[in-house]
Design a protein around this motif. Sequence first.
Motif, PDB file in Angstrom:
ATOM      1  N   GLU A 196       0.851  -1.179   0.000  1.00 22.72           N
ATOM      2  CA  GLU A 196       0.000   0.000   0.000  1.00 22.72           C
ATOM      3  C   GLU A 196       0.892   1.236   0.000  1.00 22.72           C
ATOM      4  O   GLU A 196       1.834   1.329   0.793  1.00 22.72           O
ATOM      5  N   LEU A 197       0.639   2.164  -0.917  1.00 23.66           N
ATOM      6  CA  LEU A 197       1.335   3.449  -0.914  1.00 23.66           C
ATOM      7  C   LEU A 197       0.493   4.436  -0.109  1.00 23.66           C
ATOM      8  O   LEU A 197      -0.682   4.666  -0.417  1.00 23.66           O
ATOM      9  N   ILE A 198       1.077   4.995   0.947  1.00 22.94           N
ATOM     10  CA  ILE A 198       0.389   5.983   1.777  1.00 22.94           C
ATOM     11  C   ILE A 198       1.206   7.268   1.775  1.00 22.94           C
ATOM     12  O   ILE A 198       2.402   7.262   1.485  1.00 22.94           O
ATOM     13  N   GLY A 199       0.571   8.386   2.098  1.00 23.40           N
ATOM     14  CA  GLY A 199       1.350   9.617   2.179  1.00 23.40           C
ATOM     15  C   GLY A 199       0.562  10.877   1.925  1.00 23.40           C
ATOM     16  O   GLY A 199      -0.672  10.885   1.859  1.00 23.40           O
ATOM     17  N   THR A 200       1.291  11.942   1.734  1.00 19.94           N
ATOM     18  CA  THR A 200       0.760  13.304   1.695  1.00 19.94           C
ATOM     19  C   THR A 200      -0.379  13.480   0.696  1.00 19.94           C
ATOM     20  O   THR A 200      -1.386  14.127   1.003  1.00 19.94           O
ATOM     21  N   ASN A 201      -0.225  12.933  -0.482  1.00 24.30           N
ATOM     22  CA  ASN A 201      -1.185  13.169  -1.559  1.00 24.30           C
ATOM     23  C   ASN A 201      -2.033  11.948  -1.897  1.00 24.30           C
ATOM     24  O   ASN A 201      -2.547  11.843  -3.007  1.00 24.30           O
ATOM     25  N   ILE A 202      -2.190  11.061  -0.917  1.00 28.46           N
ATOM     26  CA  ILE A 202      -2.969   9.838  -1.138  1.00 28.46           C
ATOM     27  C   ILE A 202      -4.176   9.823  -0.198  1.00 28.46           C
ATOM     28  O   ILE A 202      -4.030   9.849   1.022  1.00 28.46           O
ATOM     29  N   ASN A 203      -5.383   9.808  -0.766  1.00 28.19           N
ATOM     30  CA  ASN A 203      -6.627   9.628   0.006  1.00 28.19           C
ATOM     31  C   ASN A 203      -6.772  10.579   1.201  1.00 28.19           C
ATOM     32  O   ASN A 203      -7.253  10.180   2.265  1.00 28.19           O
ATOM     33  N   GLY A 204      -6.345  11.805   1.026  1.00 27.71           N
ATOM     34  CA  GLY A 204      -6.523  12.783   2.103  1.00 27.71           C
ATOM     35  C   GLY A 204      -5.522  12.650   3.233  1.00 27.71           C
ATOM     36  O   GLY A 204      -5.642  13.337   4.249  1.00 27.71           O
ATOM     37  N   ASN A 205      -4.535  11.753   3.085  1.00 27.64           N
ATOM     38  CA  ASN A 205      -3.438  11.628   4.045  1.00 27.64           C
ATOM     39  C   ASN A 205      -3.923  11.444   5.493  1.00 27.64           C
ATOM     40  O   ASN A 205      -3.619  12.246   6.386  1.00 27.64           O
ATOM     41  N   PRO A 206      -4.672  10.379   5.782  1.00 26.17           N
ATOM     42  CA  PRO A 206      -5.181  10.188   7.150  1.00 26.17           C
ATOM     43  C   PRO A 206      -4.080   9.963   8.194  1.00 26.17           C
ATOM     44  O   PRO A 206      -4.335  10.115   9.389  1.00 26.17           O
ATOM     45  N   TYR A 207      -2.877   9.610   7.746  1.00 26.48           N
ATOM     46  CA  TYR A 207      -1.798   9.321   8.703  1.00 26.48           C
ATOM     47  C   TYR A 207      -0.894  10.533   8.954  1.00 26.48           C
ATOM     48  O   TYR A 207       0.057  10.434   9.730  1.00 26.48           O
ATOM     49  N   GLY A 208      -1.174  11.640   8.274  1.00 25.90           N
ATOM     50  CA  GLY A 208      -0.457  12.880   8.556  1.00 25.90           C
ATOM     51  C   GLY A 208       0.990  12.899   8.099  1.00 25.90           C
ATOM     52  O   GLY A 208       1.822  13.582   8.701  1.00 25.90           O
ATOM     53  N   LEU A 209       1.308  12.193   7.031  1.00 29.84           N
ATOM     54  CA  LEU A 209       2.687  12.144   6.545  1.00 29.84           C
ATOM     55  C   LEU A 209       3.028  13.379   5.710  1.00 29.84           C
ATOM     56  O   LEU A 209       2.341  13.685   4.730  1.00 29.84           O
ATOM     57  N   GLY A 210       4.090  14.098   6.090  1.00 30.55           N
ATOM     58  CA  GLY A 210       4.595  15.206   5.298  1.00 30.55           C
ATOM     59  C   GLY A 210       3.613  16.354   5.158  1.00 30.55           C
ATOM     60  O   GLY A 210       2.640  16.479   5.910  1.00 30.55           O
ATOM     61  N   CYS A 211       3.882  17.215   4.178  1.00 32.05           N
ATOM     62  CA  CYS A 211       3.035  18.383   3.899  1.00 32.05           C
ATOM     63  C   CYS A 211       3.220  18.749   2.433  1.00 32.05           C
ATOM     64  O   CYS A 211       4.028  18.150   1.723  1.00 32.05           O
TER      65      CYS A 211
END
Length: 326
Positions: A196-211
């Motif tokens: 799974e790719l997660i991060g700043t510009n993915i699905n509203g960034n629920p995990y708060g990664l980066g800015c």
Amino acid sequence: MRRLGSVQQKVSCVFMTEVKEEPSKKRDCQPFHMVATTILNPDVLEADINSALATEKLDGTCCYVTHYKGKLHLWARLDRKANKQAEKRFKKYQYAHRSSKGFTWNVEEDFKTVPDTWIPAHRVKHQNGHPVPDEHGHIPGWVPVEDGNKQYCWHSSAVDYGAGTVLLLRPAANNDYDTLEIAAVPLTDLQEQTLELIGTNINGNPYGLGCKKQPIHLLVSHGSVRIQNPPRVNFEQLYSWFCSSPEGLVEGIVWHCGDGSLFKVHRHHLGLEWPAGNTHLGSKPVVVRVGGTAVAAGDNSKSLFASLSHLNGHCFSGLRDIHFDL
């Protein structure tokens, strides 16, 4: 060691589902949505769900590692979808029957074109030489993430083909599941795995990664984030766990069964909101282990690999706290 299932297609709900006459929160313009009943999906009993490995369902976009042009590549999920005319016909049928069962597709004419590099996902059924859509009207598949492709720039930021590595978020190497680490991992270690790719510009960034100024995107192997004390597979116990347990601040649970089958439940199935504030994953301490050798093959000092290498050894209290201006 239990072999974790590969996420190549839609994962079935652990409960039987039914239609609720309310607008869907997940699919635009759908005047109904599916909710879980209290009745277990019969397939989960056959798969021995009570012995399954419970893992966190992550809110990102699915990826796959396999060969392309003779080398291992990261592949992005791209479901082949119906064209406007066929989609309208499909939605009309769904609305009338509250189901897609019995709908007939013309696979040769009803679907949008996809890149020549597109491949169907594993176990997609074929008919007359053509892949057949699933119950959602999609044909799951993959396209290779190539350098310079703007459409998949966030995928590209997490992979270095020169070094043959990806940026992986995983439980700490000492098997301390309360601590995470970010590491540069060889693609060869992930061959034929889904992530799974997660991060700043993915699905509203629920995990708060980066800015926006300093985006961060990371890959997570499916099944790697285990739930330590999962509730029993029971509607009331799961509902209570999602509502009151700190571990329940997740999008959902995916169960990896001994026979390789997968089942899931997410908060929307139970009528619960997502995102749910400070997520369980985002609240775990995380240490950066991206050394200088991880970026030796590249000379882009502005890459995410290079930025994280400057933080090598640093520990943060949570994913939201990772920043590069130390």
